[in-house]
Design an enzyme around this catalytic site. Structure first.
Site, PDB file in Angstrom:
ATOM      1  CB  THR A 104      -0.926   0.015   1.226  1.00  0.00           C
ATOM      2  OG1 THR A 104      -1.744  -1.158   1.176  1.00  0.00           O
ATOM      3  CG2 THR A 104      -1.815   1.245   1.223  1.00  0.00           C
ATOM      4  CE  LYS A 179      -5.180  -1.803   1.748  1.00  0.00           C
ATOM      5  NZ  LYS A 179      -3.869  -2.425   1.843  1.00  0.00           N
ATOM      6  CE  LYS A 247       2.594   2.154   4.425  1.00  0.00           C
ATOM      7  NZ  LYS A 247       1.987   1.235   3.423  1.00  0.00           N
TER       8      LYS A 247
END
Length: 301
Positions: A104, A179, A247
């Site tokens: 990701t 995502k 993140k």
């Protein structure tokens, strides 16, 4: 143009053999694909090496003997290094090979890798996944794919070894954007899961019995039904690291800012997860949010 993947013919390179990557690569090998692997620490690659994978000393060396080069690593800076660095996979890739990033990461970086690959006639696909360690072990991941249609179709047989839902979302970067949609959904949902179980605990309910009722109703979710039992059992080991989730939320918040939209629920979740990390649980699973909420409520267990 990339050739459609076939067991026994297509050679696979795999970068990143951690919580999820180790299983994903194993599924490819089980389906007849020969694999060369690279990881920063060789020890984590041992199960794959024992199963017949070949070790490479760098992503570049790995790419020299592979037709399809996968990576699932930690952060965008790691993605950049393993694909675009001096000893990265692109430097060793041959014409017609495909780079597949399953980390990701940033949509802009996916597009950068795509453009860099194009100059060498190397295709690039961004294919982040959802489903955590459970999905990785069971080959039941949802794979969100960005890239040119021909490249996506060439690697689809490989992706089908790891996932049950493989959807081409659009051009380079579209997989990563999808995502981000997934992570926005999970962020607020995890607050609900943890707060609900905290409420149930404080009310003196048997939480396993509670799950039997709410896990099959309108409040059901993947997080509730898969991570709820882990929370009840006080098992906060990672299916997906808190620090990696932070993140992801940071990427989504940055992208939202660029698009001029406001995501207050995601911003709240991000702050709560920063508290989880500050309390020393950055390497625990995302459901360790419960530990931070317990701390705020002064509940000691």
């Amino acid at each position: 143009m990339a050739t459609k993947a076939e067991p026994g013919k297509t050679r696979v390179g795999w970068i990143g053999t951690g919580v999820m990557g180790r299983w994903m690569c194993q599924h490819l090998m089980d389906k007849g694909y020969k694999a060369t692997v690279y990881n920063r620490g060789k020890e984590k690659a041992k199960p794959l090496l024992d199963a017949g994978a070949v070790w490479a000393d760098s992503p570049r060396q790995l790419a020299e003997s592979a037709d399809a080069i996968f990576a699932i690593v930690g952060f965008p800076k790691d993605v950049r290094e393993v694909f675009l660095g001096e000893h990265g996979a692109l430097a060793g890739s041959k014409r017609g090979s495909v780079l597949i990033d399953m980390t990701t990461s940033e949509p802009s970086l996916a597009r950068e890798i795509y453009e860099a690959g194009k100059k060498k006639s190397v295709a690039s696909v961004d294919a982040p996944v959802s489903g955590g360690d459970v999905g990785a072990k069971n080959a039941a991941l949802s794979v969100m794919v960005g890239g040119d249609a021909d490249a996506v179709e060439a690697v689809r047989p490989l992706l089908e070894c790891m996932g049950k839902t493989i959807v081409h979302q659009g051009p380079a970067g579209a997989g990563q954007h999808t995502k981000m949609v997934n992570q926005v959904l999970i962020a607020s949902n995890m607050i609900g899961v943890c707060e609900a179980l905290l409420y149930g605990y404080k009310a003196g309910l048997d939480l396993k019995t509670v799950l039997q009722s709410v896990g099959g109703g309108a409040a059901a979710s993947w997080s509730l039904n898969n991570l709820g039992p882990r929370i009840i059992d006080r098992n906060f080991e990672p299916g997906f690291f808190v620090e990696h989730f932070i993140k992801d939320m940071g990427i989504a918040l940055d992208e939202a800012k660029l698009m001029g939209i406001v995501l207050p629920g995601l911003a709240l979740a991000n702050q709560l997860y920063l508290a989880v990390q500050a309390q020393g649980y950055g390497r625990k699973g995302t459901h360790a949010l419960m530990l931070a909420l317990e701390h705020i409520s002064n509940i000691k267990r």
